[in-house]
Structures are given as structure tokens and as C-alpha cells.
Design a protein around this motif. Structure first.
Motif, short mmCIF file in Angstrom:
data_model
loop_
_atom_site.label_atom_id
_atom_site.label_comp_id
_atom_site.label_asym_id
_atom_site.label_seq_id
_atom_site.Cartn_x
_atom_site.Cartn_y
_atom_site.Cartn_z
N THR A 17 31.92 52.65 28.33
CA THR A 17 32.64 51.44 27.94
C THR A 17 33.97 51.35 28.67
O THR A 17 34.33 50.32 29.19
N LYS A 18 34.70 52.47 28.71
CA LYS A 18 36.00 52.48 29.39
C LYS A 18 35.84 52.13 30.86
O LYS A 18 36.60 51.36 31.41
N MET A 19 34.81 52.73 31.48
CA MET A 19 34.57 52.44 32.89
C MET A 19 34.23 50.96 33.07
O MET A 19 34.67 50.33 34.02
N ASN A 20 33.50 50.42 32.14
CA ASN A 20 33.10 49.03 32.20
C ASN A 20 34.32 48.12 32.09
O ASN A 20 34.46 47.17 32.86
N SER A 22 37.44 48.92 32.78
CA SER A 22 38.21 49.13 34.01
C SER A 22 37.61 48.31 35.16
O SER A 22 38.32 47.69 35.95
N SER A 23 36.28 48.33 35.25
CA SER A 23 35.58 47.60 36.30
C SER A 23 35.79 46.09 36.16
O SER A 23 36.02 45.38 37.15
N GLU A 24 35.73 45.59 34.91
CA GLU A 24 35.92 44.16 34.66
C GLU A 24 37.36 43.73 35.00
O GLU A 24 37.59 42.66 35.55
N LYS A 26 39.26 45.16 37.16
CA LYS A 26 39.35 45.21 38.63
C LYS A 26 38.77 43.92 39.24
O LYS A 26 39.34 43.34 40.16
N LYS A 27 37.63 43.48 38.68
CA LYS A 27 37.00 42.25 39.17
C LYS A 27 37.93 41.05 38.95
O LYS A 27 38.05 40.16 39.80
N THR A 28 38.56 41.04 37.77
CA THR A 28 39.49 39.95 37.43
C THR A 28 40.66 39.95 38.40
O THR A 28 41.08 38.90 38.90
N GLU A 29 41.18 41.15 38.69
CA GLU A 29 42.30 41.28 39.61
C GLU A 29 41.92 40.78 41.01
O GLU A 29 42.69 40.08 41.66
N GLU A 30 40.72 41.14 41.46
CA GLU A 30 40.26 40.71 42.79
C GLU A 30 40.12 39.19 42.85
O GLU A 30 40.49 38.56 43.85
#
Length: 204
Positions: A17-20, A22-24, A26-30
Motif C-alpha cells: 500500500t505504501k509503495m502504491n 508513493s507511486s501515485e 510520483k505520477k501526480t508530481e510528473e
């Protein structure tokens, strides 16, 4: 499963969940970074009365049987604040460069001199400067809207994940805070950029 095995499963799920999250994030930031870059690129196309290579770099020139960007066929320099000098790698395309700049309708009248094309930058009237300042503000607002739309989509996704028990309420609060911080940061960058552009336009 045994208590130890059950703990391992929960830990694994939490890590996932935490990785998920973090990944989301990161996607938002990009996505926000791309929206910001789009605004900055739009700003570069605004003629402030000061010579800049970016004013002609993207002009398409018909040479060698295809359309090529100016910056790919020539060295573009600004000897002073009122002049752009374009020196092609191949002197045989000077006329094509002149023709392309005229066709681009960017308010510049080029002239071939020796082995280069000279592009004097005309002075802007006060009225034209005011018009361009408004164009910049509109571009900035479009950028802010894009950033806010990205924020909304990210928050909706996190709220749905929390509703589906994929993340905890604490996770949701942290994610919302991270997304808001990103939003504030990117909008602040847009605000500073448009202020700088407007200041350039006010300089005579």
C-alpha cells in the motif's frame, strides 16, 4: 494461517500500500511537472521586445525535401537585445530560412546579409505590451486549471482507495497533504513565472 504468517501478510500488504501511494504521488508530481513545462513553453513564445533564440527555434523550414526546425539547421544567436542572427550550417538554405520566418507570421521581418539571416526585433507599443501581458495571464490561468484538475483526479483516486479499504484513513490524510503541497508548489512557480514575464513586458 498462523499468527506469524498472518502478521507477514499484513506487513506485506501495508508495504504494498505504501509503495502504491508513493507511486501515485510520483505520477501526480510528473503530471504537474508536465503541465508546468507546458506553461513555460507557452511563455517562451511571447515576444517581449527583447531578442531571444526561442522566438525562432521552433520555426519550421522547408529544406532537403522535409520540414526541419530552425534550431536543427542553424546556429541562432542574439548579438544584442534587439537582434537575432541565424547562421545556417549550409549557406544554400538562407532564402528558405527567410521565407519560413515570414510565413511563421511572428512579427519579425528577416533579411539575408552575407552568410546569415538578420532578424531585427521591433519595439512594442504600450498597447501591444498590455495585450501580451493579458495573454500571459490567460496562459498562467490555464496552467493553474491543469494543475488543479490533476490534484482533483489524484484526490479522487485516493478517496476511492480508502473507501475500498486499500489504504487507511491516515494514509489518505498524508496523501492529501502531499498532493496539496505539490499543487501549492507548482502554482507558486507559475505565479512567479508570469510575474517575471509581465515585468519583462513593462520594461521599455
Amino acid at each position: 494461517p498462523s499468527p506469524a504468517r498472518r502478521t507477514q501478510i499484513i506487513q506485506h500488504r501495508n508495504e504494498g500500500t505504501k509503495m502504491n501511494i508513493s507511486s501515485e504521488i510520483k505520477k501526480t508530481e510528473e503530471a504537474m511537472k508536465k503541465a508546468l513545462e507546458h506553461v513555460m513553453h507557452d511563455f517562451e513564445t511571447i515576444h517581449t521586445g527583447k531578442a531571444s533564440p526561442s522566438m525562432v527555434e521552433g520555426v519550421l523550414v522547408d529544406v532537403y525535401g522535409s520540414s526541419m526546425r530552425m534550431k536543427d539547421i542553424a546556429a541562432i544567436t542574439t548579438p544584442d537585445s534587439n537582434l537575432i542572427r541565424i547562421q545556417p550550417w549550409d549557406r544554400g538554405v538562407l532564402k528558405e530560412i527567410e521565407k519560413a520566418i515570414l510565413a511563421a507570421n511572428i512579427g519579425i521581418t528577416p533579411s539575408v546579409m552575407g552568410e546569415a539571416v538578420r532578424c531585427p526585433i521591433p519595439a512594442l507599443s504600450g498597447e501591444r505590451r498590455a495585450e501580451l501581458a493579458k495573454v500571459c495571464r490567460d496562459m498562467a490561468e490555464q496552467g493553474r486549471v491543469r494543475i488543479r484538475n490533476i490534484r482533483r483526479d489524484a484526490l479522487d483516486a485516493f478517496k476511492k482507495a480508502q473507501k475500498d479499504s486499500l489504504i487507511t484513513e491516515d494514509d489518505l490524510k498524508h496523501a492529501e497533504k502531499d498532493v496539496q503541497n505539490l499543487t501549492d508548489k507548482k502554482i507558486d512557480e507559475i505565479n512567479r513565472a508570469v510575474e517575471s514575464k509581465e515585468a519583462d513586458l513593462k520594461r521599455v
